[in-house]
Design a protein around this motif. Structure first.
Motif, mmCIF file in Angstrom:
data_model
loop_
_atom_site.group_PDB
_atom_site.id
_atom_site.type_symbol
_atom_site.label_atom_id
_atom_site.label_comp_id
_atom_site.label_asym_id
_atom_site.label_seq_id
_atom_site.Cartn_x
_atom_site.Cartn_y
_atom_site.Cartn_z
ATOM 1 N N TYR A 80 24.140 1.826 49.972
ATOM 2 C CA TYR A 80 23.381 3.063 49.800
ATOM 3 C C TYR A 80 23.058 3.257 48.323
ATOM 4 N N GLU A 81 21.858 3.779 48.053
ATOM 5 C CA GLU A 81 21.390 3.954 46.675
ATOM 6 C C GLU A 81 21.192 5.439 46.374
ATOM 7 N N ILE A 82 21.668 5.877 45.214
ATOM 8 C CA ILE A 82 21.479 7.248 44.753
ATOM 9 C C ILE A 82 20.893 7.202 43.353
ATOM 10 N N ASN A 83 19.701 7.747 43.176
ATOM 11 C CA ASN A 83 19.068 7.769 41.862
ATOM 12 C C ASN A 83 19.684 8.845 40.982
ATOM 13 N N LEU A 84 19.877 8.528 39.721
ATOM 14 C CA LEU A 84 20.298 9.527 38.740
ATOM 15 C C LEU A 84 19.036 10.153 38.165
ATOM 16 N N ILE A 85 18.866 11.446 38.398
ATOM 17 C CA ILE A 85 17.584 12.115 38.149
ATOM 18 C C ILE A 85 17.642 12.993 36.907
ATOM 19 N N ARG A 118 25.459 16.714 34.616
ATOM 20 C CA ARG A 118 25.631 16.935 36.055
ATOM 21 C C ARG A 118 26.751 16.036 36.565
ATOM 22 N N PHE A 119 27.572 16.597 37.483
ATOM 23 C CA PHE A 119 28.709 15.862 38.034
ATOM 24 C C PHE A 119 28.760 16.134 39.535
ATOM 25 N N ILE A 120 28.643 15.073 40.318
ATOM 26 C CA ILE A 120 28.442 15.206 41.758
ATOM 27 C C ILE A 120 29.582 14.521 42.509
ATOM 28 N N LYS A 121 30.173 15.247 43.465
ATOM 29 C CA LYS A 121 31.271 14.708 44.275
ATOM 30 C C LYS A 121 30.765 14.366 45.673
ATOM 31 N N VAL A 133 27.426 15.378 50.086
ATOM 32 C CA VAL A 133 27.657 15.981 48.776
ATOM 33 C C VAL A 133 28.569 17.184 48.985
ATOM 34 N N ILE A 134 29.769 17.145 48.407
ATOM 35 C CA ILE A 134 30.738 18.224 48.617
ATOM 36 C C ILE A 134 30.970 19.058 47.357
ATOM 37 N N GLY A 135 30.516 18.573 46.211
ATOM 38 C CA GLY A 135 30.700 19.317 44.972
ATOM 39 C C GLY A 135 29.596 19.023 43.988
ATOM 40 N N TYR A 136 29.196 20.061 43.230
ATOM 41 C CA TYR A 136 28.109 19.910 42.265
ATOM 42 C C TYR A 136 28.431 20.782 41.052
ATOM 43 N N ASP A 137 28.691 20.122 39.923
ATOM 44 C CA ASP A 137 29.035 20.831 38.696
ATOM 45 C C ASP A 137 27.993 20.559 37.621
ATOM 46 N N VAL A 138 27.755 21.553 36.775
ATOM 47 C CA VAL A 138 26.901 21.353 35.606
ATOM 48 C C VAL A 138 27.589 21.949 34.390
ATOM 49 N N GLU A 139 27.264 21.406 33.241
ATOM 50 C CA GLU A 139 27.720 21.986 31.981
ATOM 51 C C GLU A 139 26.649 21.742 30.931
ATOM 52 N N TYR A 140 26.506 22.719 30.040
ATOM 53 C CA TYR A 140 25.511 22.579 28.975
ATOM 54 C C TYR A 140 25.772 23.602 27.883
ATOM 55 N N LYS A 141 25.134 23.373 26.764
ATOM 56 C CA LYS A 141 25.228 24.274 25.622
ATOM 57 C C LYS A 141 24.032 25.208 25.666
ATOM 58 N N SER A 142 24.274 26.493 25.957
ATOM 59 C CA SER A 142 23.176 27.440 26.100
ATOM 60 C C SER A 142 22.721 28.021 24.766
ATOM 61 N N SER A 143 23.570 27.941 23.755
ATOM 62 C CA SER A 143 23.234 28.387 22.403
ATOM 63 C C SER A 143 24.190 27.670 21.457
ATOM 64 N N PRO A 144 23.982 27.777 20.140
ATOM 65 C CA PRO A 144 24.898 27.101 19.209
ATOM 66 C C PRO A 144 26.356 27.518 19.364
ATOM 67 N N THR A 145 26.608 28.694 19.963
ATOM 68 C CA THR A 145 27.992 29.192 20.069
ATOM 69 C C THR A 145 28.454 29.407 21.513
ATOM 70 N N GLU A 146 27.626 29.032 22.486
ATOM 71 C CA GLU A 146 27.962 29.334 23.879
ATOM 72 C C GLU A 146 27.787 28.109 24.777
ATOM 73 N N TYR A 147 28.784 27.875 25.637
ATOM 74 C CA TYR A 147 28.747 26.780 26.602
ATOM 75 C C TYR A 147 28.853 27.343 28.018
ATOM 76 N N ASN A 192 19.350 13.602 50.663
ATOM 77 C CA ASN A 192 18.677 14.828 50.218
ATOM 78 C C ASN A 192 18.639 14.973 48.705
ATOM 79 N N LEU A 193 19.299 14.065 47.971
ATOM 80 C CA LEU A 193 19.411 14.228 46.522
ATOM 81 C C LEU A 193 18.138 13.781 45.805
ATOM 82 N N ASN A 194 17.049 14.501 46.059
ATOM 83 C CA ASN A 194 15.800 14.249 45.344
ATOM 84 C C ASN A 194 15.635 15.291 44.235
ATOM 85 N N GLU A 195 14.499 15.257 43.561
ATOM 86 C CA GLU A 195 14.277 16.171 42.443
ATOM 87 C C GLU A 195 14.301 17.629 42.880
ATOM 88 N N GLU A 196 13.713 17.921 44.041
ATOM 89 C CA GLU A 196 13.693 19.299 44.538
ATOM 90 C C GLU A 196 15.107 19.820 44.789
#
Length: 209
Positions: A80-85, A118-121, A133-147, A192-196
């Motif tokens: 099975y193939e899963i694209n990293l988008i 992005r981190f996908i379980k 897909v049982i888990g979907y996590d994201v993390e990012y820096k929203s400002s210079p001082t906030e994550y 179902n893991l497409n761009e949409e």
């Protein structure tokens, strides 16, 4: 006897890996582009038989920053193939694949100042005979001082959003919000893991971001 059993397990793992199909033009990734550490092959009992299944990361040799997660299921004898988008056509930097019990987790960061990750379980659903897909996590820096850290459980529909504030390298405050979104509960599979779908999962809990 113990050495014989070890040899048999090793041969089973090698046999499983030999069955995985790497698409034309792709090659196995042996070092993480994100942290430079070795990218290990994953051998585990992922589906519902007693034969090891295999997961590896593959990269398009002719196209920069194009990756696929490949999972070979022994009970289906199929890869099975899963694209990293990337939603922004940014460069992608995959991390090591993780395996714990019967769950596979893969993740990657996108290039850019926000360090969006992005981190996908994944877990095999034996009733539907599909990889779920049982888990979907994201993390990012929203400002210079906030994550922002967000974790969405697609089994229960619960999600948690954490906003962490820093002053220099010192953590000064964390706000935590929780909510529920049943729309994607137990209905997302790797097909179902497409761009949409990635856009939709990114938006879960966005009112707290």
């Amino acid at each position: 006897m113990k050495s014989t059993l070890t040899l048999l397990l090793l041969l089973t793992s090698l046999f499983s890996f030999s069955q995985i199909t790497i698409p034309n033009g792709f090659s196995e990734v042996t070092k993480s582009p994100s942290n430079g550490k070795k990218m290990e092959k994953i051998f585990m009992l992922f589906d519902n038989d007693s034969i090891n299944d295999t997961a590896i990361l593959a990269q398009d040799k002719s196209e920069f920053s194009s990756y696929k997660l490949l999972i070979f299921l022994s009970n289906k004898n199929k890869t099975y193939e899963i694209n990293l988008i990337s939603l922004n056509d940014f460069s992608i930097y995959p991390l090591q694949i993780k395996a714990r019990k019967n769950v596979i987790e893969f993740g990657y960061f996108e290039d850019g100042t926000a360090a969006f990750g992005r981190f996908i379980k994944l877990r095999y659903n034996s009733k539907k005979e599909q990889i779920q897909v049982i888990g979907y996590d994201v993390e990012y820096k929203s400002s210079p001082t906030e994550y922002i850290n967000k974790s969405y459980n697609l089994i229960t529909g619960d999600y948690i959003v954490k906003r962490t504030y820093y002053e220099g390298s010192k953590k000064i405050n964390t706000q935590k919000f929780s909510g529920k979104n049943d729309f994607f509960k137990n209905v997302v599979f790797i097909e179902n893991l497409n761009e949409e779908m990635i856009i939709n999962l990114d938006d879960v809990g966005c009112k707290y971001e």
